[in-house]
Design a protein around this motif. Structure first.
Motif, PDB file in Angstrom:
ATOM      1  N   GLU A  42       0.828  -1.210   0.000  1.00 41.32           N
ATOM      2  CA  GLU A  42       0.000   0.000   0.000  1.00 41.32           C
ATOM      3  C   GLU A  42       0.862   1.260   0.000  1.00 41.32           C
ATOM      4  O   GLU A  42       0.582   2.215  -0.727  1.00 41.32           O
ATOM      5  CB  GLU A  42      -0.935   0.001   1.203  1.00 41.32           C
ATOM      6  N   HIS A  43       1.899   1.263   0.807  1.00 38.97           N
ATOM      7  CA  HIS A  43       2.781   2.430   0.872  1.00 38.97           C
ATOM      8  C   HIS A  43       3.490   2.659  -0.464  1.00 38.97           C
ATOM      9  O   HIS A  43       3.546   3.801  -0.955  1.00 38.97           O
ATOM     10  CB  HIS A  43       3.812   2.256   1.987  1.00 38.97           C
ATOM     11  N   LEU A  44       3.994   1.600  -1.065  1.00 34.19           N
ATOM     12  CA  LEU A  44       4.680   1.731  -2.349  1.00 34.19           C
ATOM     13  C   LEU A  44       3.722   2.240  -3.423  1.00 34.19           C
ATOM     14  O   LEU A  44       4.098   3.077  -4.247  1.00 34.19           O
ATOM     15  CB  LEU A  44       5.305   0.394  -2.754  1.00 34.19           C
ATOM     16  N   VAL A  45       2.491   1.771  -3.401  1.00 36.80           N
ATOM     17  CA  VAL A  45       1.474   2.233  -4.356  1.00 36.80           C
ATOM     18  C   VAL A  45       1.218   3.729  -4.169  1.00 36.80           C
ATOM     19  O   VAL A  45       1.168   4.492  -5.140  1.00 36.80           O
ATOM     20  CB  VAL A  45       0.169   1.424  -4.201  1.00 36.80           C
ATOM     21  N   GLU A  46       1.071   4.157  -2.917  1.00 39.44           N
ATOM     22  CA  GLU A  46       0.809   5.573  -2.635  1.00 39.44           C
ATOM     23  C   GLU A  46       1.979   6.461  -3.043  1.00 39.44           C
ATOM     24  O   GLU A  46       1.791   7.517  -3.642  1.00 39.44           O
ATOM     25  CB  GLU A  46       0.514   5.771  -1.151  1.00 39.44           C
ATOM     26  N   VAL A  47       3.180   6.029  -2.726  1.00 35.90           N
ATOM     27  CA  VAL A  47       4.368   6.848  -2.974  1.00 35.90           C
ATOM     28  C   VAL A  47       4.701   6.932  -4.462  1.00 35.90           C
ATOM     29  O   VAL A  47       5.101   7.984  -4.954  1.00 35.90           O
ATOM     30  CB  VAL A  47       5.571   6.289  -2.178  1.00 35.90           C
ATOM     31  N   THR A  48       4.521   5.834  -5.178  1.00 40.57           N
ATOM     32  CA  THR A  48       4.998   5.779  -6.559  1.00 40.57           C
ATOM     33  C   THR A  48       3.897   5.806  -7.609  1.00 40.57           C
ATOM     34  O   THR A  48       4.186   5.925  -8.790  1.00 40.57           O
ATOM     35  CB  THR A  48       5.840   4.504  -6.780  1.00 40.57           C
ATOM     36  N   GLU A  49       2.645   5.611  -7.166  1.00 42.29           N
ATOM     37  CA  GLU A  49       1.499   5.616  -8.077  1.00 42.29           C
ATOM     38  C   GLU A  49       1.538   4.482  -9.107  1.00 42.29           C
ATOM     39  O   GLU A  49       1.086   4.642 -10.233  1.00 42.29           O
ATOM     40  CB  GLU A  49       1.346   6.965  -8.765  1.00 42.29           C
ATOM     41  N   ILE A  50       2.096   3.330  -8.707  1.00 41.32           N
ATOM     42  CA  ILE A  50       2.018   2.136  -9.554  1.00 41.32           C
ATOM     43  C   ILE A  50       0.862   1.296  -9.028  1.00 41.32           C
ATOM     44  O   ILE A  50       0.352   1.540  -7.937  1.00 41.32           O
ATOM     45  CB  ILE A  50       3.337   1.335  -9.562  1.00 41.32           C
ATOM     46  N   ASP A  51       0.453   0.289  -9.795  1.00 42.17           N
ATOM     47  CA  ASP A  51      -0.667  -0.520  -9.323  1.00 42.17           C
ATOM     48  C   ASP A  51      -0.177  -1.556  -8.301  1.00 42.17           C
ATOM     49  O   ASP A  51       1.019  -1.869  -8.242  1.00 42.17           O
ATOM     50  CB  ASP A  51      -1.429  -1.174 -10.486  1.00 42.17           C
ATOM     51  N   PRO A  52      -1.091  -2.065  -7.474  1.00 42.70           N
ATOM     52  CA  PRO A  52      -0.692  -2.992  -6.395  1.00 42.70           C
ATOM     53  C   PRO A  52       0.032  -4.247  -6.882  1.00 42.70           C
ATOM     54  O   PRO A  52       0.955  -4.715  -6.218  1.00 42.70           O
ATOM     55  CB  PRO A  52      -2.024  -3.358  -5.735  1.00 42.70           C
ATOM     56  N   GLU A  53      -0.352  -4.786  -8.022  1.00 41.09           N
ATOM     57  CA  GLU A  53       0.318  -5.995  -8.515  1.00 41.09           C
ATOM     58  C   GLU A  53       1.778  -5.693  -8.881  1.00 41.09           C
ATOM     59  O   GLU A  53       2.673  -6.482  -8.614  1.00 41.09           O
ATOM     60  CB  GLU A  53      -0.420  -6.583  -9.707  1.00 41.09           C
ATOM     61  N   GLN A  54       2.019  -4.530  -9.484  1.00 40.36           N
ATOM     62  CA  GLN A  54       3.395  -4.140  -9.788  1.00 40.36           C
ATOM     63  C   GLN A  54       4.189  -3.973  -8.497  1.00 40.36           C
ATOM     64  O   GLN A  54       5.357  -4.358  -8.418  1.00 40.36           O
ATOM     65  CB  GLN A  54       3.418  -2.844 -10.592  1.00 40.36           C
ATOM     66  N   ALA A  55       3.553  -3.387  -7.481  1.00 42.65           N
ATOM     67  CA  ALA A  55       4.218  -3.185  -6.191  1.00 42.65           C
ATOM     68  C   ALA A  55       4.586  -4.527  -5.559  1.00 42.65           C
ATOM     69  O   ALA A  55       5.696  -4.693  -5.052  1.00 42.65           O
ATOM     70  CB  ALA A  55       3.319  -2.385  -5.256  1.00 42.65           C
ATOM     71  N   ARG A  56       3.675  -5.500  -5.610  1.00 37.56           N
ATOM     72  CA  ARG A  56       3.966  -6.827  -5.056  1.00 37.56           C
ATOM     73  C   ARG A  56       5.144  -7.473  -5.788  1.00 37.56           C
ATOM     74  O   ARG A  56       6.018  -8.075  -5.172  1.00 37.56           O
ATOM     75  CB  ARG A  56       2.737  -7.721  -5.157  1.00 37.56           C
ATOM     76  N   THR A  57       5.142  -7.338  -7.096  1.00 39.96           N
ATOM     77  CA  THR A  57       6.231  -7.915  -7.891  1.00 39.96           C
ATOM     78  C   THR A  57       7.566  -7.302  -7.501  1.00 39.96           C
ATOM     79  O   THR A  57       8.562  -8.007  -7.313  1.00 39.96           O
ATOM     80  CB  THR A  57       5.964  -7.711  -9.392  1.00 39.96           C
ATOM     81  N   LEU A  58       7.588  -5.988  -7.364  1.00 40.20           N
ATOM     82  CA  LEU A  58       8.835  -5.316  -6.985  1.00 40.20           C
ATOM     83  C   LEU A  58       9.277  -5.710  -5.580  1.00 40.20           C
ATOM     84  O   LEU A  58      10.474  -5.908  -5.339  1.00 40.20           O
ATOM     85  CB  LEU A  58       8.665  -3.798  -7.081  1.00 40.20           C
ATOM     86  N   LEU A  59       8.332  -5.823  -4.655  1.00 38.11           N
ATOM     87  CA  LEU A  59       8.692  -6.223  -3.295  1.00 38.11           C
ATOM     88  C   LEU A  59       9.229  -7.644  -3.248  1.00 38.11           C
ATOM     89  O   LEU A  59      10.160  -7.931  -2.493  1.00 38.11           O
ATOM     90  CB  LEU A  59       7.486  -6.083  -2.366  1.00 38.11           C
ATOM     91  N   ARG A  60       8.675  -8.547  -4.053  1.00 39.69           N
ATOM     92  CA  ARG A  60       9.195  -9.907  -4.109  1.00 39.69           C
ATOM     93  C   ARG A  60      10.626  -9.905  -4.653  1.00 39.69           C
ATOM     94  O   ARG A  60      11.483 -10.645  -4.199  1.00 39.69           O
ATOM     95  CB  ARG A  60       8.323 -10.784  -5.011  1.00 39.69           C
ATOM     96  N   LYS A  61      10.841  -9.050  -5.644  1.00 38.91           N
ATOM     97  CA  LYS A  61      12.132  -9.022  -6.324  1.00 38.91           C
ATOM     98  C   LYS A  61      13.218  -8.339  -5.491  1.00 38.91           C
ATOM     99  O   LYS A  61      14.354  -8.802  -5.436  1.00 38.91           O
ATOM    100  CB  LYS A  61      11.974  -8.302  -7.667  1.00 38.91           C
TER     101      LYS A  61
END
Length: 80
Positions: A42-61
């Motif tokens: 949620e924080h990454l989505v708010e800060v960067t304005e990417i969608d939640p699935e992209q944020a999950r992918t980046l966090l996994r990576k």
């Protein structure tokens, strides 16, 4: 002699199978964002304005490497 080889081979197959199952469990576990990380999504989505699935992918990576996460998120936004 044959029986000894057969037992040794059977034991080896058992060990390899057990290791394979452990590797699969770790891969499955790593492929999902933990419940506690949903706040990070949620924080990454708010800060960067990417969608939640992209944020999950980046966090996994990248895990919690926030400078890297933000750089990657910016790159994703430029692609869109």
């Amino acid at each position: 002699m044959y029986e000894v080889l057969e037992r040794a081979f059977s034991a080896l197959v058992h060990v390899v199978s057990a290791v394979g199952v452990d590797v699969q469990r770790k891969a499955h576990k790593a492929s999902r964002v933990a419940k506690g990380q949903e706040l990070e999504v949620e924080h990454l989505v708010e800060v960067t304005e990417i969608d939640p699935e992209q944020a999950r992918t980046l966090l996994r990576k990248h895990g919690a490497d926030w400078p890297k996460l933000k750089d990657e998120a910016e790159a994703l936004k430029k692609e869109d």
